[in-house]
Structures are given as C-alpha cells and as structure tokens.
Design an enzyme around this catalytic site. Structure first.
Site, PDB file in Angstrom:
ATOM      1  N   ARG A  50      18.454  48.894  46.806  1.00 30.88           N
ATOM      2  CA  ARG A  50      19.558  48.001  47.205  1.00 30.88           C
ATOM      3  C   ARG A  50      19.949  47.104  46.039  1.00 30.88           C
ATOM      4  O   ARG A  50      21.109  46.755  45.848  1.00 30.88           O
ATOM      5  CB  ARG A  50      19.170  47.157  48.442  1.00 30.88           C
ATOM      6  CG  ARG A  50      20.231  46.120  48.796  1.00 30.88           C
ATOM      7  CD  ARG A  50      20.090  45.555  50.197  1.00 30.88           C
ATOM      8  NE  ARG A  50      18.746  45.211  50.560  1.00 30.88           N
ATOM      9  CZ  ARG A  50      18.040  44.177  50.095  1.00 30.88           C
ATOM     10  NH1 ARG A  50      18.564  43.368  49.195  1.00 30.88           N
ATOM     11  NH2 ARG A  50      16.821  43.958  50.508  1.00 30.88           N
ATOM     12  N   TYR A 102      47.661  46.369  51.929  1.00 30.49           N
ATOM     13  CA  TYR A 102      46.970  47.386  52.746  1.00 30.49           C
ATOM     14  C   TYR A 102      46.535  46.716  54.046  1.00 30.49           C
ATOM     15  O   TYR A 102      45.832  45.706  54.029  1.00 30.49           O
ATOM     16  CB  TYR A 102      45.779  47.937  51.958  1.00 30.49           C
ATOM     17  CG  TYR A 102      44.860  48.817  52.767  1.00 30.49           C
ATOM     18  CD1 TYR A 102      45.344  49.942  53.410  1.00 30.49           C
ATOM     19  CD2 TYR A 102      43.510  48.524  52.896  1.00 30.49           C
ATOM     20  CE1 TYR A 102      44.501  50.749  54.163  1.00 30.49           C
ATOM     21  CE2 TYR A 102      42.668  49.319  53.630  1.00 30.49           C
ATOM     22  CZ  TYR A 102      43.175  50.432  54.272  1.00 30.49           C
ATOM     23  OH  TYR A 102      42.345  51.225  55.029  1.00 30.49           O
ATOM     24  N   ASP A 174      44.260  45.250  43.306  1.00 27.28           N
ATOM     25  CA  ASP A 174      43.809  46.508  43.925  1.00 27.28           C
ATOM     26  C   ASP A 174      44.481  47.629  43.136  1.00 27.28           C
ATOM     27  O   ASP A 174      45.689  47.842  43.249  1.00 27.28           O
ATOM     28  CB  ASP A 174      44.230  46.519  45.403  1.00 27.28           C
ATOM     29  CG  ASP A 174      43.747  47.762  46.139  1.00 27.28           C
ATOM     30  OD1 ASP A 174      43.460  48.766  45.486  1.00 27.28           O
ATOM     31  OD2 ASP A 174      43.694  47.717  47.383  1.00 27.28           O
ATOM     32  N   LYS A 199      39.211  57.212  47.003  1.00 24.07           N
ATOM     33  CA  LYS A 199      40.482  57.907  46.744  1.00 24.07           C
ATOM     34  C   LYS A 199      40.413  58.728  45.447  1.00 24.07           C
ATOM     35  O   LYS A 199      39.770  59.747  45.410  1.00 24.07           O
ATOM     36  CB  LYS A 199      41.620  56.891  46.722  1.00 24.07           C
ATOM     37  CG  LYS A 199      41.551  55.853  47.841  1.00 24.07           C
ATOM     38  CD  LYS A 199      41.609  56.440  49.228  1.00 24.07           C
ATOM     39  CE  LYS A 199      41.581  55.311  50.252  1.00 24.07           C
ATOM     40  NZ  LYS A 199      41.328  55.721  51.604  1.00 24.07           N
TER      41      LYS A 199
HETATM   42  N1  PLP Z   1      42.988  49.535  49.196  1.00 22.92           N
HETATM   43  C1  PLP Z   1      43.887  50.524  49.350  1.00 22.92           C
HETATM   44  C2  PLP Z   1      45.168  50.463  48.576  1.00 22.92           C
HETATM   45  C3  PLP Z   1      43.637  51.580  50.226  1.00 22.92           C
HETATM   46  O1  PLP Z   1      44.558  52.561  50.360  1.00 22.92           O
HETATM   47  C4  PLP Z   1      42.415  51.594  50.951  1.00 22.92           C
HETATM   48  C5  PLP Z   1      42.112  52.686  51.908  1.00 22.92           C
HETATM   49  O2  PLP Z   1      42.976  53.447  52.319  1.00 22.92           O
HETATM   50  C6  PLP Z   1      41.503  50.550  50.768  1.00 22.92           C
HETATM   51  C7  PLP Z   1      41.825  49.537  49.876  1.00 22.92           C
HETATM   52  C8  PLP Z   1      40.201  50.505  51.533  1.00 22.92           C
HETATM   53  O3  PLP Z   1      39.269  51.410  51.010  1.00 22.92           O
HETATM   54  P1  PLP Z   1      38.132  52.138  51.874  1.00 22.92           P
HETATM   55  O4  PLP Z   1      38.814  52.980  52.901  1.00 22.92           O
HETATM   56  O5  PLP Z   1      37.356  52.899  50.849  1.00 22.92           O
HETATM   57  O6  PLP Z   1      37.300  51.065  52.517  1.00 22.92           O
END
Ligand code: PLP
Length: 377
Positions: A50, A102, A174, A199
């Site tokens: 961890r 998001y 992000d 992604k």
């Molecule tokens: N930020 C963006 C732009 C996303 O498209 C997503 C998920 O679709 C996230 C954050 C969140 O990531 P996770 O699904 O890996 O928790």
C-alpha cells in the site's frame, strides 16, 4: 532442508527468486510485503505494497517523466486521484470548476465535499473574464478540463495560469483526453496534472487507474502522498503493470486516433444529418486557435456531434452503427459511441441530441462508411 514438515515445505518450496536473470518484460511484484534487512533497513525502501510497490514505482516514475513533472502518484481510478486533490484542501477553501466538468467530479463535490465545508463555483473556463470575476478571496484551486467532456470546450491554460498566479491560486488540469502526447499542462504553468489512466494510458479498456503528477515536489506533494498511502486507494501491481505496458504504445495509438478523429470530424461536419461537430481541430471550433497553440501535435481522439432531431433520433443513429460499440468510457483501441445526456441525468447541460465518440484504431474509411450508413439508412 531435512525433517521439514509438508506444510512448511509447501511454503518454502515456492519462494525461489531466480537471482541474476533479467527478464525483458517487467515482472509482476504481487508481494504485499518485503523482506527487512538485518540492520532494520529495507531494500529500495520497499516495505508494504500500500505504501509502495515496484510495479507502482515504475509507473509513477514514467508518468512524472512523460508529463515533465517531478513526482507522480498512481491511484486505483481517476476518481480516486481527483478525490485526493479535493481532500488536500481545507474546510472553507473555494474551488472553481468548469461548468461542463466531467459530471462525476461535480457529483463528488456536491455529495461529499460540500458537507466537509468546501465551497465550489461553476464557471465557463473558456472565458477568462468570467473566471476572473468568479475568483474569491478564499479561492485556492482552479480545476481545468481541456478539451472538456463532452462538449470539447478548450480552455486557455496559460491564460488561466497567468490569472491564478496573480491571486496565488493553484491550477489543476485533467489531461485525460489529450494525454501528454498532445498537451503538457505543467509546461504551460499548471501545478498538478490529473489522469484517468483507465483511458489512453491503459488503452485497451481493461484496467481502471488514476494519476496525479506535480510540477514541484513540495508540501502539497507530501500531503497527496499521505492521502494516497493512508487512504489506500492505490492500484494493484497488476493494474500498475497494465498501465505501464499501455504507456509503451501510447504515442502510436494517440497519434493514429487523433488523425482519424480529425478526418471523421471533417466528414461529419459536411453531412446534412449532423447540425454541429465539436472537435478542436476544426476551423469552425470557437477556440481552434488556442487548441493549435497548446495542442501543437494534434487534437485528440474524442469528438461529439449533434444529430439533427431529438434524443430518440440520436440514440437510433448510435444503435445503427456497426463499428462503434455503444458503451461508456474512452481511449481504448475500439471506437465507442455514447448518448451522454441519458448517462448524466436531468441536471446535465449536455444537449439532448449529442453523441460522444471515442475513436479507436479501426481504418478511417470504415468509420466514415459506418456513419454514412447509420445517418442515411
Ligand atoms: N476525468 C475524465 C475527463 C474522465 O472522462 C473520467 C472518466 O470517464 C474521469 C476523470 C474519471 O476516471 P475513472 O473512471 O478512471 O475514475
């Protein structure tokens, strides 16, 4: 060893480590715990998984390099990474979020962090004047998402950084949609970059992960490291291994996806059944010039389109596509299409007739034909 009981032998007999061999592909270090030296020290400072693990350390070092940061922290998902950023703030702090952030980030803040006394305002981050007006004396963080999900708005990172510096505010970006292949926010003055490594980094729709990369390894980094290891939302060794493997082909995939997205966007923009294409690589995109400045190598593998008609018509078109699978998420080798409004719910600002496309690695001519058939069939 003689006179050993079966139970003990069963444990000891599989503890071989093959010292001296050098596998080309990084092995998986599944062990949760590491041997302590007789003097009390630990080899390479590995104590407990961890806290740190060889697969995670390899991934974190790579992420820091690719984003041109000094330190990176890997998490079990993108949301866990985002959670850690908000947890590092204090009660009474104010955060600015983009108005089309998001949607799960908005839900996280509304349903968890407002109860902890975090103040939040939504603002159109593509408009610098509006951002300046929304800054308060207790604003500590501006969260950016560019291109944004799902409307592909572009934020001028350097413009916001300039504003934020005047007010001593940190900037988080992000960078999930662009990836460091196309955009490096730390080079543009941001303080922290966030990724859903689920992604493009993972790239094959088979691993969840998240990451934070910081420009400076100072007190904020220590705090985030503490949140990572003490709250324990860390990726498993196998998750870390999968994301690290994805990194090796990241640039090839993202460049190809980006090329295909541009060609498909140009094709769809001409189609009479499409009323709007949101893609920063198009001349028609309102922030195309800013996108060219901060994404000089391409505009990414994501786009969204407004289909002529209502939500039912948009969903009908999506269901007629053969090569685009109807599913959420993005950044994998397969093309996906999604009706966002029905996922985000009633309060969402996403238009009813919007379809979001994640471009995979299929041939662009097949994808164009697929859309022509779905729109005209
Ligand atoms: N930020 C963006 C732009 C996303 O498209 C997503 C998920 O679709 C996230 C954050 C969140 O990531 P996770 O699904 O890996 O928790």
């Amino acid at each position: 060893m003689k006179n050993i009981y079966f139970q003990t032998q069963a444990i000891k007999s599989v503890e071989d480590h093959f010292e001296g061999i050098q596998p080309i592909s990084t092995p998986l270090y599944l062990s949760t715990t590491f041997l302590r030296n007789p003097d009390g020290s630990y080899q390479e400072d590995f104590i407990y998984t961890r806290h740190d693990n060889p697969n995670r350390r390899i991934l974190e070092k790579s992420l820091a390099q690719l984003e041109n940061g000094t330190v990176a922290f890997a998490f079990a998902s993108g949301m866990a990474a985002i959670h850690a950023v908000f947890q590092s703030l204090k009660t009474g702090d104010h955060v600015l979020l983009p108005d089309d952030v998001y949607y799960n980030i908005y839900l996280l803040v509304e349903s968890v962090f407002k109860d902890w006394g975090l103040e939040v305002s939504l603002v159109d981050c593509s408009d610098l004047e509006k951002v300046e007006k929304a800054i308060q004396s207790n604003t500590r963080l501006i969260w950016l998402e560019t291109p944004s999900n799902p409307q592909l708005k572009i934020t001028d990172i350097e413009g916001i950084v300039h504003l934020a510096k005047l007010h001593n505010i940190k900037i988080a970006v992000d960078n999930t949609w662009a990836s460091p292949v196309l955009q490096r926010p730390l080079d543009l003055g941001a303080d922290i970059v966030m990724h859903s490594t689920t992604k493009y980094f993972g790239g094959h729709s088979d691993v969840l992960g998240g990451a934070l990369i910081l420009k400076e390894n100072e007190t904020w980094a220590t705090k985030i490291k503490n949140i990572q290891t003490l709250s324990g939302a860390v990726p498993s060794p196998f998750d870390s291994w999968l994301v690290a493997r994805g990194i090796q082909t990241l640039h090839l995939r993202v460049n190809a996806q980006s090329q295909t997205a541009l060609t498909l966007a140009q094709f769809l923009e001409q189609h009479p059944e499409i009323t709007q294409v949101n893609y920063p690589g198009l001349n028609s995109h309102p922030q195309h010039a800013i996108a060219q400045k901060q994404m000089p190598n391409g505009f990414g593998g994501m786009l969204s389109v407004l289909v002529k008609g209502d939500a039912t018509r948009a969903m009908q078109v999506a269901s007629r596509l053969q090569y685009f699978r109807t599913a959420t998420s993005l950044g994998g080798v397969e093309s996906l299409v999604e009706h966002r409004k029905s996922v985000e719910g009633e309060n969402s600002a996403t238009p009813d007739n919007l379809l979001r496309l994640s471009i995979g690695l299929e041939h662009v001519e097949d994808l164009k034909r697929d859309w022509k058939m779905a729109l005209e069939g």
